[in-house]
Enzyme design. Structure first.
Site: not given
Length: 135
Positions: A55, A61, A63
């Site tokens: 998950c 960000t 990311h």
């Protein structure tokens, strides 16, 4: 918590289809990024299928985008070069509510769905391989 629910759903589905607990092995990785190298190693161990569960919840960000793309592309690549089917059971959600909804909540359980797909792919690839490549 979310990945525990995904795993529970996958295990329950496999048991419902007659897969024994002894035939199910679980390999835990530190994060979604590490799913690809772990799946690569596991695929060489003779399993009928691999269910990659994880998950990733969007943050503030980039990311999220990098991890989701890398994991998706990595597991896709493995599926093209490995004989063992690897099923993508990674939630990629905007928030924790969406994740919980898809991990046994009101939208179902992606772990269960991924286990079902792994069983189907294992059966399909076994059937396709029965001809020995004759055409």
């Amino acid at each position: 918590m979310v990945t525990d629910r995904l795993l529970a759903g996958a295990r329950a589905t496999l048991r419902e289809h007659g897969v024994s607990e002894e035939a199910m092995d679980v390999v835990f990785v530190p994060g979604a990024w590490e799913l690809t190298p772990a799946a690569r190693r596991v695929s060489a161990m003779g399993y009928d299928a691999i269910v990659a569960l994880g998950c990733v919840v969007r943050g503030d960000t980039p990311h999220f985008d990098l991890i989701c793309r890398s994991v998706s592309e990595g597991l896709t690549l493995l599926n093209t070069v490995q004989q063992t089917p690897i099923v993508f059971g990674v939630l990629t959600t905007d928030n924790m509510t969406q994740a919980l909804d898809r991990a046994g909540g009101k939208v179902g359980n992606l772990g269960s769905q991924a286990a079902e797909a792994a069983l189907e792919m294992s059966d399909l690839l076994t059937k396709l391989g029965e001809g020995g490549g004759e055409g």
